[in-house]
Design a protein around this motif. Structure first.
Motif, PDB file in Angstrom:
ATOM      1  N   THR A 127      -2.963   1.972 -11.472  1.00 16.97           N
ATOM      2  CA  THR A 127      -3.587   0.746 -10.969  1.00 16.97           C
ATOM      3  C   THR A 127      -3.920  -0.244 -12.081  1.00 16.97           C
ATOM      4  O   THR A 127      -4.097  -1.436 -11.805  1.00 16.97           O
ATOM      5  CB  THR A 127      -4.864   1.079 -10.176  1.00 16.97           C
ATOM      6  OG1 THR A 127      -5.754   1.852 -11.003  1.00 16.97           O
ATOM      7  CG2 THR A 127      -4.529   1.877  -8.928  1.00 16.97           C
TER       8      THR A 127
ATOM      9  N   ILE B  36      -4.989   7.253  -0.015  1.00 20.44           N
ATOM     10  CA  ILE B  36      -4.943   8.689  -0.293  1.00 20.44           C
ATOM     11  C   ILE B  36      -5.414   9.503   0.907  1.00 20.44           C
ATOM     12  O   ILE B  36      -6.484   9.243   1.464  1.00 20.44           O
ATOM     13  CB  ILE B  36      -5.821   9.058  -1.505  1.00 20.44           C
ATOM     14  CG1 ILE B  36      -5.482   8.162  -2.706  1.00 20.44           C
ATOM     15  CG2 ILE B  36      -5.664  10.534  -1.864  1.00 20.44           C
ATOM     16  CD1 ILE B  36      -4.104   8.347  -3.261  1.00 20.44           C
TER      17      ILE B  36
ATOM     18  N   LEU C 143      -0.297   8.375   0.017  1.00 19.59           N
ATOM     19  CA  LEU C 143      -0.094   9.619  -0.716  1.00 19.59           C
ATOM     20  C   LEU C 143      -0.903  10.735  -0.079  1.00 19.59           C
ATOM     21  O   LEU C 143      -1.962  10.494   0.504  1.00 19.59           O
ATOM     22  CB  LEU C 143      -0.531   9.471  -2.174  1.00 19.59           C
ATOM     23  CG  LEU C 143       0.004   8.282  -2.976  1.00 19.59           C
ATOM     24  CD1 LEU C 143      -0.642   8.252  -4.348  1.00 19.59           C
ATOM     25  CD2 LEU C 143       1.510   8.365  -3.099  1.00 19.59           C
TER      26      LEU C 143
ATOM     27  N   LEU D 170       4.720   4.987 -10.713  1.00 19.83           N
ATOM     28  CA  LEU D 170       3.713   5.945 -10.266  1.00 19.83           C
ATOM     29  C   LEU D 170       4.115   7.365 -10.656  1.00 19.83           C
ATOM     30  O   LEU D 170       3.283   8.157 -11.117  1.00 19.83           O
ATOM     31  CB  LEU D 170       3.534   5.847  -8.747  1.00 19.83           C
ATOM     32  CG  LEU D 170       2.577   6.869  -8.106  1.00 19.83           C
ATOM     33  CD1 LEU D 170       1.179   6.746  -8.714  1.00 19.83           C
ATOM     34  CD2 LEU D 170       2.517   6.678  -6.598  1.00 19.83           C
TER      35      LEU D 170
ATOM     36  N   GLU E  72      -0.362  -2.766  -6.767  1.00 22.30           N
ATOM     37  CA  GLU E  72      -0.191  -1.926  -5.589  1.00 22.30           C
ATOM     38  C   GLU E  72      -1.510  -1.213  -5.242  1.00 22.30           C
ATOM     39  O   GLU E  72      -2.297  -0.860  -6.117  1.00 22.30           O
ATOM     40  CB  GLU E  72       0.902  -0.877  -5.831  1.00 22.30           C
ATOM     41  CG  GLU E  72       2.270  -1.459  -6.118  1.00 22.30           C
ATOM     42  CD  GLU E  72       2.535  -1.664  -7.588  1.00 22.30           C
ATOM     43  OE1 GLU E  72       3.696  -1.836  -7.968  1.00 22.30           O
ATOM     44  OE2 GLU E  72       1.551  -1.668  -8.382  1.00 22.30           O
TER      45      GLU E  72
ATOM     46  N   MET F 106      -3.932   7.991 -11.123  1.00 17.99           N
ATOM     47  CA  MET F 106      -4.221   6.809 -10.304  1.00 17.99           C
ATOM     48  C   MET F 106      -4.762   5.666 -11.156  1.00 17.99           C
ATOM     49  O   MET F 106      -4.384   4.511 -10.970  1.00 17.99           O
ATOM     50  CB  MET F 106      -5.222   7.173  -9.205  1.00 17.99           C
ATOM     51  CG  MET F 106      -4.688   8.128  -8.162  1.00 17.99           C
ATOM     52  SD  MET F 106      -5.729   8.195  -6.683  1.00 17.99           S
ATOM     53  CE  MET F 106      -7.286   8.727  -7.382  1.00 17.99           C
TER      54      MET F 106
ATOM     55  N   SER G 227       0.851  -1.187   0.000  1.00 21.51           N
ATOM     56  CA  SER G 227       0.000   0.000   0.000  1.00 21.51           C
ATOM     57  C   SER G 227       0.888   1.238   0.000  1.00 21.51           C
ATOM     58  O   SER G 227       1.841   1.330   0.769  1.00 21.51           O
ATOM     59  CB  SER G 227      -0.914  -0.004   1.229  1.00 21.51           C
ATOM     60  OG  SER G 227      -1.752   1.134   1.230  1.00 21.51           O
TER      61      SER G 227
ATOM     62  N   LEU H  75      -3.483   2.027  -3.262  1.00 25.75           N
ATOM     63  CA  LEU H  75      -3.255   3.434  -2.954  1.00 25.75           C
ATOM     64  C   LEU H  75      -4.057   3.837  -1.722  1.00 25.75           C
ATOM     65  O   LEU H  75      -5.245   3.515  -1.608  1.00 25.75           O
ATOM     66  CB  LEU H  75      -3.632   4.317  -4.147  1.00 25.75           C
ATOM     67  CG  LEU H  75      -2.799   4.118  -5.418  1.00 25.75           C
ATOM     68  CD1 LEU H  75      -3.321   5.022  -6.535  1.00 25.75           C
ATOM     69  CD2 LEU H  75      -1.327   4.390  -5.155  1.00 25.75           C
TER      70      LEU H  75
END
Length: 306
Positions: free
Chosen positions: A117, A126, A98, A285, A122, A113, A95, A124
């Motif tokens: 993805t 946020i 951000l 990313l 992975e 994003m 994970s 995210l």
């Protein structure tokens, strides 16, 4: 060597906010979570968790959580390139924490994003904060990367300029008639009710300063921390506000919002920052963020007012 069972427990408590939820996540008892963290704290010689509602990490605790997340990213990359070394199912998905400002999340960052993805596993995590405060979360080890409005170097981090977000001051036609009475001047605007996203939101004051007035003494401010609600409140005449131009194109087109002083746009430069130690793990990313920004943002301006 650090105890990774303890680090896993620490990360779960800080992420979930309580020992009970962390225990549920790890499929162990709360007392086992507490014991693992106690042993880890004894090993490093300092407190790592601040007990409360919710539980939070100390500065050292947050740094260790960041370390755990970076290790998870490295192991995930290793598993992707060498599946036999770490069989599927023996490691949880990594994970990435951000910090992003709400306006970026509502406009261009969602494209970054989605692209990220689509080609990876992975996850995210946020956090939303004002663009002038996301850098603080990065400095304090709460997140691994952030979209920020500061170009100042951050120790241990790499920074890339992304472009500028264009903001305009707008209000509803009814608000203009009632509060400005057809006299749309910077002074009248500064004295009328203002819509603010939250108490960290300084865009309205920055815009007023750019048109030559000081609106900081105006206490007639509504606070509404929702982009959709903020726009709707301005449409209904609660106050005037600063909006990303890309977010209110439809409202400007149908006349439910009108620009107050055309030609006085506010340009806020945006930057992408992440911890230097995670550069390789975050390269994909970073590429997605830079590509999305190039598509949606405007070239960086030399000043706020253009």
């Amino acid at each position: 060597m650090l105890d990774y069972a303890g680090l896993e427990a620490l990360s779960a408590v800080v992420r979930e906010g309580s020992f009970e939820r962390a225990a549920h996540k790890l499929h162990i008892s709360p007392s086992a979570v507490s014991q693992r963290i106690k042993l880890l704290e004894e090993r490093v010689g300092q407190a790592l968790v601040l007990r409360g509602q919710p539980c939070t990490g100390t500065e050292a605790g947050r740094r260790l959580c960041l370390h755990v997340e970076q290790v998870a990213l490295l192991e995930n990359e290793l598993r992707r390139k060498n599946p036999a070394l770490i069989p599927e199912g023996q490691a949880s998905l990594p994970s990435i924490k951000l910090a992003v400002n709400a306006d970026s999340l509502s406009t261009w960052f969602m494209a970054a994003m989605a692209a990220f993805t689509q080609n990876g596993n992975e996850l995210l995590d946020i956090s939303i904060d004002d663009q002038d405060h996301t850098a603080k979360r990065l400095k304090e080890g709460e997140v691994m990367a952030a979209v920020t409005a500061t170009a100042a170097p951050i120790t241990g981090c790499n920074t890339w300029p992304l472009g500028s977000m264009r903001y305009i001051a707008v209000a509803s036609p009814g608000f203009v008639r009632e509060h400005l009475q057809g006299s749309i001047t910077p002074q009248e605007i500064a004295r009328s009710p203002i819509m603010c996203y939250d108490r960290k939101d300084s865009l309205q004051d920055q815009w007023l300063q750019s048109v030559g007035v000081d609106g900081r003494r105006n206490s007639a401010r509504h606070f509404l921390p929702s982009n959709q609600g903020y726009t709707r409140a301005c449409q209904l005449g609660m106050g005037w506000g600063i909006h990303p131009a890309a977010l209110i194109e439809a409202q400007l087109a149908d006349g439910s919002l009108v620009e107050l002083l055309p030609g006085n746009d506010l340009y806020i430069p945006m930057y992408w920052c992440h911890t230097r130690s995670a550069q390789n793990s975050l390269q994909r990313l970073t590429d997605c963020v830079i590509q999305a920004a190039a598509t949606y943002l405007e070239p960086v301006k030399n000043s706020l007012k253009q």
